[in-house]
Design a protein around this motif. Structure first.
Motif, PDB file in Angstrom:
ATOM      1  N   VAL A  40      31.985  34.714  -5.777  1.00  0.00           N
ATOM      2  CA  VAL A  40      31.572  35.870  -6.579  1.00  0.00           C
ATOM      3  C   VAL A  40      31.363  37.070  -5.658  1.00  0.00           C
ATOM      4  CG1 VAL A  40      30.490  34.430  -8.340  1.00  0.00           C
ATOM      5  CG2 VAL A  40      29.134  35.242  -6.399  1.00  0.00           C
ATOM      6  N   ASP A  41      31.333  38.247  -6.302  1.00  0.00           N
ATOM      7  CA  ASP A  41      31.066  39.468  -5.552  1.00  0.00           C
ATOM      8  C   ASP A  41      29.557  39.735  -5.515  1.00  0.00           C
ATOM      9  OD1 ASP A  41      30.449  40.301  -8.116  1.00  0.00           O
ATOM     10  OD2 ASP A  41      32.245  41.557  -8.327  1.00  0.00           O
ATOM     11  N   GLY A  69      23.965  29.218 -10.022  1.00  0.00           N
ATOM     12  CA  GLY A  69      24.112  28.735  -8.661  1.00  0.00           C
ATOM     13  C   GLY A  69      25.142  29.457  -7.841  1.00  0.00           C
ATOM     14  N   ASP A  70      25.358  30.764  -8.153  1.00  0.00           N
ATOM     15  CA  ASP A  70      26.376  31.504  -7.402  1.00  0.00           C
ATOM     16  C   ASP A  70      25.788  32.289  -6.253  1.00  0.00           C
ATOM     17  OD1 ASP A  70      25.017  33.409  -8.800  1.00  0.00           O
ATOM     18  OD2 ASP A  70      26.767  34.276  -9.801  1.00  0.00           O
ATOM     19  N   GLY A  71      24.485  32.164  -6.014  1.00  0.00           N
ATOM     20  CA  GLY A  71      23.861  32.861  -4.903  1.00  0.00           C
ATOM     21  C   GLY A  71      23.351  34.243  -5.245  1.00  0.00           C
ATOM     22  N   VAL A  72      23.619  34.730  -6.464  1.00  0.00           N
ATOM     23  CA  VAL A  72      23.118  36.035  -6.906  1.00  0.00           C
ATOM     24  C   VAL A  72      22.024  35.760  -7.932  1.00  0.00           C
ATOM     25  CG1 VAL A  72      23.686  38.231  -8.008  1.00  0.00           C
ATOM     26  CG2 VAL A  72      25.355  37.118  -6.498  1.00  0.00           C
ATOM     27  N   PRO A  73      20.806  36.207  -7.662  1.00  0.00           N
ATOM     28  CA  PRO A  73      19.690  35.859  -8.546  1.00  0.00           C
ATOM     29  C   PRO A  73      19.878  36.411  -9.956  1.00  0.00           C
ATOM     30  CG  PRO A  73      18.890  36.767  -6.464  1.00  0.00           C
ATOM     31  CD  PRO A  73      20.351  37.027  -6.510  1.00  0.00           C
ATOM     32  N   ASP A  74      19.375  35.661 -10.911  1.00  0.00           N
ATOM     33  CA  ASP A  74      19.334  36.168 -12.275  1.00  0.00           C
ATOM     34  C   ASP A  74      18.534  37.468 -12.288  1.00  0.00           C
ATOM     35  OD1 ASP A  74      20.602  33.834 -12.833  1.00  0.00           O
ATOM     36  OD2 ASP A  74      18.892  32.861 -13.812  1.00  0.00           O
ATOM     37  N   ARG A 116      25.439  39.993 -12.899  1.00  0.00           N
ATOM     38  CA  ARG A 116      26.056  40.531 -14.114  1.00  0.00           C
ATOM     39  C   ARG A 116      26.947  39.514 -14.810  1.00  0.00           C
ATOM     40  NH1 ARG A 116      27.671  46.835 -12.764  1.00  0.00           N
ATOM     41  NH2 ARG A 116      25.551  47.514 -12.195  1.00  0.00           N
ATOM     42  N   CYS A 117      27.225  38.417 -14.144  1.00  0.00           N
ATOM     43  CA  CYS A 117      28.027  37.340 -14.750  1.00  0.00           C
ATOM     44  C   CYS A 117      27.238  36.044 -14.590  1.00  0.00           C
ATOM     45  CB  CYS A 117      29.395  37.229 -14.074  1.00  0.00           C
ATOM     46  SG  CYS A 117      30.384  38.747 -14.160  1.00  0.00           S
ATOM     47  N   PRO A 118      26.213  35.882 -15.435  1.00  0.00           N
ATOM     48  CA  PRO A 118      25.298  34.755 -15.221  1.00  0.00           C
ATOM     49  C   PRO A 118      25.885  33.388 -15.561  1.00  0.00           C
ATOM     50  CG  PRO A 118      24.712  35.953 -17.205  1.00  0.00           C
ATOM     51  CD  PRO A 118      25.800  36.739 -16.562  1.00  0.00           C
ATOM     52  N   ASP A 119      27.130  33.340 -16.147  1.00  0.00           N
ATOM     53  CA  ASP A 119      27.725  32.054 -16.519  1.00  0.00           C
ATOM     54  C   ASP A 119      28.896  31.692 -15.622  1.00  0.00           C
ATOM     55  OD1 ASP A 119      25.927  31.827 -18.653  1.00  0.00           O
ATOM     56  OD2 ASP A 119      27.205  33.036 -19.964  1.00  0.00           O
ATOM     57  N   THR A 120      28.894  32.165 -14.427  1.00  0.00           N
ATOM     58  CA  THR A 120      29.966  31.866 -13.480  1.00  0.00           C
ATOM     59  C   THR A 120      30.042  30.359 -13.238  1.00  0.00           C
ATOM     60  OG1 THR A 120      29.620  33.997 -12.392  1.00  0.00           O
ATOM     61  CG2 THR A 120      30.815  32.311 -11.150  1.00  0.00           C
ATOM     62  N   PRO A 121      31.240  29.789 -13.268  1.00  0.00           N
ATOM     63  CA  PRO A 121      31.377  28.355 -12.977  1.00  0.00           C
ATOM     64  C   PRO A 121      30.898  28.041 -11.562  1.00  0.00           C
ATOM     65  CG  PRO A 121      33.413  29.240 -13.915  1.00  0.00           C
ATOM     66  CD  PRO A 121      32.526  30.410 -13.620  1.00  0.00           C
TER      67      PRO A 121
END
Length: 579
Positions: free
Chosen positions: A391-392, A372-377, A381-386
């Motif tokens: 995020v960048d 749910g960080d706005g960057v699609p899977d 590169r950091c798919p487990d962001t809290p």
């Protein structure tokens, strides 16, 4: 039955008296008047008799021996001398105007009707008005009449035809009407001319009868066999109606004397049982039965001539190169789905048509974002962001003050470097609760150093010392495509297991081509296969940054063989670990 044909000008009474008197003097003479119905041969002769007083025109007589009619000695004036002068029968000179009229008619009807089509004919029924120019030897003028015909068309451009005609000419000398009846059978050879027109040649044989009652003198009478020859044309004025014109030669061959008559006719022919054979769209169904006459060439059609479209994409089978397109997908002119964002979901079914390239999508074509960080899977590169962390562009959290709490979750974003902070990123001086932060910081360092050497997967680096290269041969993909076959899954599953076992392991997916296409096309095709392999490994949970793609082209062939077998060996995908 004796058939007599005697031609002369209208007889002078004195001359008739002299002839009858001479005939009584010579009982064997053929100049004696024969009774109707008497028997005799049908030998045909053409002669001209010359009297001292006047010249007698050519005449016909069947079954007579005129040679015996000459007097043996010179007689007195009461006994005229009969000097017979033979001359050949000449054809009529009146055919030239008739031929001119036929040529003029041909010029008028030469342009075919544009809406007509080629047809297959069966029965021809026709009627026509006719005219015949008779030989001078018959003493008949050009006469009008009519005819009827019935023909049967054969498959090899031939047709058989029966014809009956009746003409009503008059004699030139006495203007007496004579019935001329002809019954004939002919063979026609037909040439196609234009769309529904034809030209033909004909030949046949028939029987021609001159007159119905044979008078004593002055009128042609009798029946003879005739050979027929001619040519004509048909001009279509409707699907089954034609204008037919014909020129004909009627050659009498039934006796010692041969003569020719020339004629022509113009009328209508009705083509019964005909069927159109034109197939304007070349789909194998004639236009007469084709309910879809505008079918594109190459399309597969049903019995009605309409295109079959098994996948309902609007591109007919036979032209459709992708005949199993999902219903609702937007396709190109070849029937293959369009995928403007290359996410694997065709336009028309893709609810998110602007998905960034490389992002993982669901069945509706929309990107997945597990953290749910706005960057699609797939791009993250950091798919487990809290959740909540800033995020960048690569999906990794930023930490501007370096306190270990990501921006977005850090409530004290300006903490001095090295200052202990709590879970909210705040130090004690900032109102935080460092003691709660200390226990996790103290014991974990003592517990954390131990796990790295202890995990069982650690022997993987030893395997890196002796790297294993996984190879996907050309037959691991569909023929001429980048679609993975089921046989390739075992190899790729082994690669995915090795990567999952060692989180530090990175691999190179190298594509090798063969010199069978242009270099640019080969490289583009190789990239598509790399994308297919990479996408499969990503679906197995391997991060994209651990998968490096490289196209070697034809620089590292396994064999110099340029045959089909050699090219198949050189086309391969090699997956090798990176240092």
């Amino acid at each position: 039955m004796t058939l007599e044909l005697v031609l002369s000008p209208e007889p002078d009474p004195a001359e008739v008296f002299e002839r009858k008197t001479f005939a009584r003097a010579l009982p064997g003479s053929a100049l004696a008047a024969r009774p109707r119905g008497s028997s005799g041969s049908r030998r045909l002769s053409c002669f001209a008799s010359e009297f001292p007083e006047r010249r007698v025109k050519a005449g016909w007589r069947f079954g007579s021996k005129v040679d015996s009619a000459r007097p043996r000695h010179r007689g007195s004036a009461a006994w005229p001398r009969f000097d017979r002068v033979r001359r050949p029968c000449q054809p009529s000179q009146g055919a030239a105007p008739l031929r001119g009229a036929i040529l003029a008619l041909l010029a008028c009807l030469a342009v075919p009707h544009p809406a007509l089509a080629q047809r297959r004919y069966l029965i021809e029924l026709g009627a026509a008005g006719s005219v015949m120019s008779f030989s001078d030897s018959t003493d008949l003028r050009t006469g009008p009449g009519g005819l009827g015909r019935l023909g049967i068309w054969l498959p090899i451009r031939l047709s058989l035809e029966g014809e009956g005609s009746l003409l009503k000419p008059k004699t030139k000398s006495a203007s007496v009407g004579v019935d001329v009846k002809t019954i004939s059978g002919s063979v026609l050879y037909n040439f196609t001319a234009g769309r529904n027109n034809s030209v033909y040649l004909k030949t046949g044989v028939g029987s021609t009868t001159y007159g119905s009652n044979c008078p004593t003198i002055g009128i042609i009478c009798g029946t003879g066999t005739a050979w027929l020859g001619g040519a004509g044309f048909r001009i279509g004025i409707g699907p089954t109606v034609m204008v037919r014109a014909e020129g004909e030669l009627n050659r009498n061959v039934g006796g010692d004397i041969k003569f020719s008559n020339f004629g022509g006719n113009l009328g209508l022919s009705f083509m019964l049982g005909s069927k159109s054979t034109l197939d304007s769209d070349a789909d194998g169904v004639p236009d007469s039965d084709d309910k879809c006459p505008g079918t594109p060439r190459g399309a597969i059609v049903d019995k009605h001539g309409c295109p079959i479209d098994s996948d309902g994409d609007g591109v007919p089978d036979g032209i459709d190169r992708c005949p199993r397109t999902p219903r609702g997908a937007v396709v190109d002119s070849l029937g293959c789905p369009k995928d403007s964002d290359d996410d694997g979901v065709p336009d028309g079914l893709d609810k998110c048509p602007d998905t960034p390239r490389g992002a993982w999508v669901d069945a509706s074509g929309c990107p997945k974002d597990s953290d749910g960080d706005g960057v699609p899977d797939g791009l993250d590169r950091c798919p487990d962001t809290p959740k909540g962390a800033t995020v960048d562009a690569l999906g990794c959290p930023s930490d501007s003050d370096g306190d270990g709490v990501p921006d977005g979750l850090d409530k004290c974003p300006n903490t001095p470097p090295g200052t202990p902070v709590d879970a909210n990123g705040c130090s004690a001086a900032q109102g935080g609760t460092p003691p709660k932060r200390q226990p996790p910081a103290g014991p974990p360092p003592a517990a954390k150093p131990a796990p790295p050497p202890n995990p069982t997967p650690s022997p993987q680096p030893a395997a890196a010392k002796k790297p294993h290269i996984f190879v996907l041969r050309d037959n691991a993909f569909g023929p001429g495509s980048a679609r993975l076959r089921a046989s390739a899954r075992g190899t790729l599953d082994s690669v995915a297991a090795a990567l999952a076992a060692d989180s530090r392991l990175r691999v190179e997916i190298g594509a090798h081509t063969a010199p069978s296409r242009g270099e640019s096309d080969s490289r583009r095709f190789a990239r598509l296969r790399i994308q297919a392999v990479r996408a499969y490994l990503i679906t197995k949970g391997i991060p994209p940054q651990r998968l490096v793609a490289k196209v070697y082209g034809r620089s590292q062939p396994l064999t110099a063989d340029t045959s089909a077998t050699g090219r198949a060996i050189n086309r391969r995908i090699e997956i090798s670990p990176l240092p």
